[in-house]
Each structure stands twice: as C-alpha cells, then as structure tokens.
Design an enzyme around this catalytic site. Structure first.
Site, short mmCIF file in Angstrom:
data_model
loop_
_atom_site.label_atom_id
_atom_site.label_comp_id
_atom_site.label_asym_id
_atom_site.label_seq_id
_atom_site.Cartn_x
_atom_site.Cartn_y
_atom_site.Cartn_z
N LYS A 170 0.85 -1.18 0.00
CA LYS A 170 0.00 0.00 0.00
C LYS A 170 0.89 1.25 0.00
CE LYS A 170 -0.71 1.13 4.87
NZ LYS A 170 -0.43 2.57 4.84
N ASP A 199 -2.39 -5.89 2.65
CA ASP A 199 -2.80 -5.05 3.77
C ASP A 199 -2.41 -5.82 5.02
OD1 ASP A 199 -4.13 -3.80 5.89
OD2 ASP A 199 -5.78 -3.15 4.63
N HIS A 200 -1.35 -5.36 5.70
CA HIS A 200 -0.76 -6.21 6.75
C HIS A 200 -1.71 -6.43 7.92
CE1 HIS A 200 0.43 -2.32 8.61
NE2 HIS A 200 0.33 -2.99 9.75
N LYS A 204 -2.95 -10.20 10.87
CA LYS A 204 -2.97 -10.28 12.33
C LYS A 204 -3.97 -11.34 12.78
CE LYS A 204 -1.53 -5.48 12.96
NZ LYS A 204 -0.26 -5.77 13.65
N GLU A 238 -2.11 5.74 17.66
CA GLU A 238 -0.65 5.65 17.64
C GLU A 238 -0.08 6.73 18.55
OE1 GLU A 238 0.94 4.26 13.46
OE2 GLU A 238 -0.38 5.99 13.20
N ASP A 257 -3.84 6.93 4.97
CA ASP A 257 -2.82 6.06 5.55
C ASP A 257 -3.40 4.87 6.30
OD1 ASP A 257 -0.06 5.46 6.16
OD2 ASP A 257 -0.45 6.12 8.20
N HIS A 262 -6.69 -0.26 6.18
CA HIS A 262 -6.73 -1.10 7.37
C HIS A 262 -8.11 -1.10 8.04
CE1 HIS A 262 -2.57 -1.33 6.70
NE2 HIS A 262 -2.17 -0.35 7.46
N LYS A 362 -2.61 10.02 15.25
CA LYS A 362 -1.22 9.98 15.70
C LYS A 362 -1.07 10.83 16.96
CE LYS A 362 1.46 8.84 11.61
NZ LYS A 362 2.05 7.66 12.27
N LYS A 367 -0.72 3.53 22.23
CA LYS A 367 -0.91 2.74 21.02
C LYS A 367 -1.93 1.64 21.27
CE LYS A 367 1.56 -0.40 17.89
NZ LYS A 367 2.87 -0.97 17.51
#
Length: 507
Positions: A170, A199-200, A204, A238, A257, A262, A362, A367
């Site tokens: 991405k 898409d990491h 998960k 984050e 982002d 995600h 952010k 987190k």
C-alpha cells in the site's frame, strides 16, 4: 534450504498445517528499504527458524544501493538481529543468509531487469526445477506500474512450469481514479490471480479470528445484527509522530494512511455475511458487498459524519513532543489531518441503523487497535437504583491480542449491587505461544498461492469509493483540521458525530 533446529512441540498445534510452501524464489524490489529491514527480512528469518520456508528457496534483493551479494547479506543480517521478534540462532541465520543475492539498479532502468534474469535462471538450475517466482514491490508507489510493466517486457511476468505472483504494498492509489488507472496498468500485464495487494492488518491473528468467532460459535452469530447490536467502534491509536516520514505522510494523511485500507478491512470482516465457502474469492466477494452497501457520504453534510484533527505540542509517555506543524519537513501551510473520526452506516438488512464509528490518530495517549461491539441494553431493568451497562465484545488487535466480553455481575455482599466484569481470552495464554508477525503469515500465503488475506481489484476500488467524497469535501474546505494536544485522545469535536446515547471508549 536446510532447517535442522529443534523446537519443543506445542500440543495445541496438533493438526495445524506445517507443510512448507512449494519451492520458490522471492524477489524484493526495495530490498534495502525501511519496510524490508524492519518487517520483511525479519519475517523471512522467523519463517526459516520455524522450518516454514520452501525446501528450495532463494531470496534476491533489488535496489539502487551499490552493494554486492556479500554486502547485502551483511545488511540483512544486521537488520534481522535488530528487528527479529526472537533472538537469532547463529546456524539458522547463517543458512538463511546463504540463500540471498543482490541486484543493484534503478527500478526504471532496463539494466536491473537484464541482470535479474540470469540470477533467476541460475537459481532454477541449482534447484534442478523451475521455481515459483514471487516479486514483492516494497517501493515508493510511483514505481508500482513501472516495475510490473518492466517484468512483462523482460518476460518475467510468466514462467512455463511454475507460478509467478506479484505482491503490491500500500497505498494502492490515492483516489479511486488513481486506483482504477493502476489496476488497468497492472492487469494489462498480469492476471488478477497473480496479483496480491497487501494489507498487513489482515495478517494479524485477531483480525482473522473475527471470522472464526462469528461463524463458528453459536454464542455470537445469532446476535450479530441490528436487533442486538447498538453500535460498533473501530479505533486505531498511535502514540508516535512522523518518525522521519513527513515526505510521505503530509501527502497522505490519516484518512489515506489507515482508514481507506486497514480500518475499512476491519469493518468488512466484522460486517460481512457468511461466505458460501472460506475460499479467497468467496470471502472477498462478501467484503465487496459490505463496501458497496456503505451509505454514500454527502460532501455537503460532511460535518455531521466526519471530523479531522491535527496534533499540537503536548506530552506523550512523560516526554514533551512537538506539534505536527513543528515537525521537521512539514510545510507551515499544511492542512494534512493526523486524526480522523467517521460515522458510517452499512445499509443492509443485517446492519440498517447501526452506526459504525471509526477513529484513528497519531500522537494519541497510547498505542492500540481495537474493535468494540456494544450490545443493546436489556429491555427492562429490574434492579432498582442500579445502572446496568450494556454488554460489550472487544477485539484487541494490538499491542496485546485478546478478546474480552464485558458482563454485569453481582458484587459479593447482601445487596443486589452490580458492576461490570470482564471475561478475557488471550492468544498468548490460550495457545502457549506468541502470535507470529502479520508479515510472516502474509508472505507464507503468497508463497503458497493463497490470496484470501489479500485485496482484489474491485475491493480496492470500492474502498476508495467510500473515501472519495470525504477527500473531496476536505479538499474544497478552507478550514484547518481541529487541533488537539499530543498525548490526548483527539479533538473534542469528535463527539459531534456520535448519535444520542453513544460515547467514545476511553483510550
């Protein structure tokens, strides 16, 4: 590849598929970049440690750095020792490094591809067979189309007697129009089944377990609808700032982002209908249906359903930090958002009227990534004078992977006093081991040819269709994002999109 390191057998791993993928070569364009060093190379090492790489395996890095094979192996070894989730085993590392080679060249230069061809042919000769080829595009997005066209021009996009696949990182475009154009370039060279848009988050364990918990448990599926669910909150916070990525982030922002990819994927996994089979295309078809059912956002009414924010100076983890506009390389005139809160609706029989709240930012106080499903209150409160809070099911995705259910229970004593209690399922405790990194799962699936956890062309386009009206409205607006101090949970204006009776979960 040789794997002779012994591991204690996990009794709860009985029956799991431990067969390694078919013999393959993995080519990483951008093999010296930040993503490669921090994520991809450590993931490959950990797969080697677990005996999960192909028996015949080769890794080729491609980048503009002036390195030879030995120099690249040194770089890879240092990255693995620094970023691996487990301490390095010298024998495993030495064996893994022996599979590695390097090609120096620019991604737009023919010389790089001409040098790559004999490297791949030599690996085939050494293996005594045509190896499957997986090309990983870990580069700036502007090179995606060019690399794929160069692979096609040099006869590397297809291989007689073996499979060829391309993993694309991405962001896949920055608008729907760009995504359509990039898909056209990609599919002019490759077939859709060869393309793995990554898409990491989908790698998960907690994300994957959403489907298992929903569709394999009678406790959840009967209540997974508008009759029992009051609201859904998806939060990704984050505590870090830009970490030297101002050049990328200021042209992207929080919506592109994290939300477009995600967080919409999390929404799809939570809201999709049961697929006919748990195959890649059936699962992705159901996710596309969810995306297309999201009520289109009217840009003229954007203030009712969307908030954007920007962090100012503050304190995070006891440390004073700069505001976004004071960060190095951020233009003084920037209007980029570092916080987004949205209220979306999925206009289907199952979900009509249920608000889906999405929030990311952010420099938030800590987190975390979680999905909180709040059930409707009991129809009648028979406990006079006692507030009965609605039940909640919370899927915690990071930093700790667990699922919890908040219930009401009686406090010990003579009175009928109630308070919330939590039942918790932790992956590390239940399965006696830490979950593998997301990239370990995704690289393995790509080597196997399993596209279930990768996005399809129409899926990416549908994600951008949801985001485009918001981007249009914010581009037209002359207003700056709402400020919030670093170390807090975001701007107070995020409350305005909540429906009566709803409130944001504490971060």
């Amino acid at each position: 590849m040789i794997h002779d390191v012994q591991h204690d057998e996990n009794p709860l791993g009985a029956g799991l598929d431990q067969l390694p993928p078919p013999s393959s070569v993995l080519v990483i364009f951008g093999g010296t970049g930040n993503l490669s060093k921090r994520k991809l190379l450590p993931a490959l090492y950990n797969l080697a440690h677990d005996g999960a790489l192909p028996e015949r395996f080769g890794l080729v890095g491609v980048a503009m750095d002036d390195l030879d094979d030995e120099g690249y192996r040194t770089l890879v070894g240092e990255a693995i020792q620094k970023y691996s989730r487990r301490p390095c085993d010298p024998l495993v590392l030495e064996t893994f490094l022996s599979t590695i080679s390097f090609v120096s060249g620019g991604f737009e230069e023919e010389d790089a591809y001409q040098a790559l061809e004999p490297r791949l042919a030599a690996l085939d000769d050494r293996a005594g067979q045509a190896l499957n080829r997986v090309f990983y595009l870990s580069t700036a997005p502007r090179f995606f189309g060019t690399i794929i066209e160069q692979l096609g021009a040099h006869g590397l996009s297809d291989r007689s007697g073996a499979d060829t696949r391309v993993i694309i990182e991405k962001p896949f475009g920055t608008t729907k129009q760009e995504a359509l154009a990039l898909n056209a370039r990609v599919l002019n060279v490759l077939r859709e089944e060869q393309v793995y848009r990554i898409d990491h988050y989908l790698g998960k364990e907690t994300v994957q377990n959403l489907l298992a918990l929903r569709f394999a448990n009678g406790l959840f599926e009967p209540i997974w609808n508008r009759n029992h669910i009051q609201s859904v909150q998806i939060t990704a916070g984050e505590s870090v700032g830009l970490e030297g990525r101002a050049g990328y982030y200021d042209t992207s922002g929080a919506l592109r982002d994290l939300v477009q990819n995600h967080l919409l994927q999390l929404l799809c996994n939570l809201a999709m209908e049961p697929p006919t089979t748990f195959t890649a295309d059936d699962i992705r078809t159901e996710k596309v249906k969810v995306l297309r059912a999201i009520t289109p956002i009217d840009p003229d009414r954007i203030e009712e359903v969307a908030v954007r924010g920007r962090y100012g100076p503050g304190t995070v983890g006891g440390e004073d930090v700069l505001g976004y506009l004071e960060e190095p390389d951020v233009p003084e005139t920037s209007t980029t958002e570092t916080f987004v809160a949205l209220r979306l609706e999925v206009d289907t029989w199952r979900w009509a009227g249920v608000p889906f709240y999405i929030r990311t930012g952010k420099r938030i106080s800590r987190k975390l990534t979680e999905i909180a499903v709040t059930l409707r209150p009991v129809p009648h409160n028979a406990f006079d004078g006692t507030t009965v809070e609605p039940n909640q099911i919370v899927f915690s995705i990071q930093p700790d992977e667990h699922v919890s259910i908040k219930l009401a229970a009686k406090v010990p004593g003579s009175g009928m006093n109630l308070r919330p209690v939590t039942m918790d399922f932790s992956y590390g405790t239940a399965f006696l081991s830490a979950s593998p990194e997301a990239y370990e799962r995704l690289v393995t699936d790509a080597l196997r040819g399993d596209a279930t956890l990768f996005t399809r062309a129409d899926e990416v386009e549908a994600q951008w269709a949801v985001m485009d009206p918001i981007l249009t409205a914010w581009t037209r607006s002359s207003a700056s994002p709402d400020d919030y101090p670093a170390g807090t949970s975001g701007p107070k204006s995020a409350r305005r999109i909540l429906l009566p009776g709803d409130r944001w979960r504490a971060i």
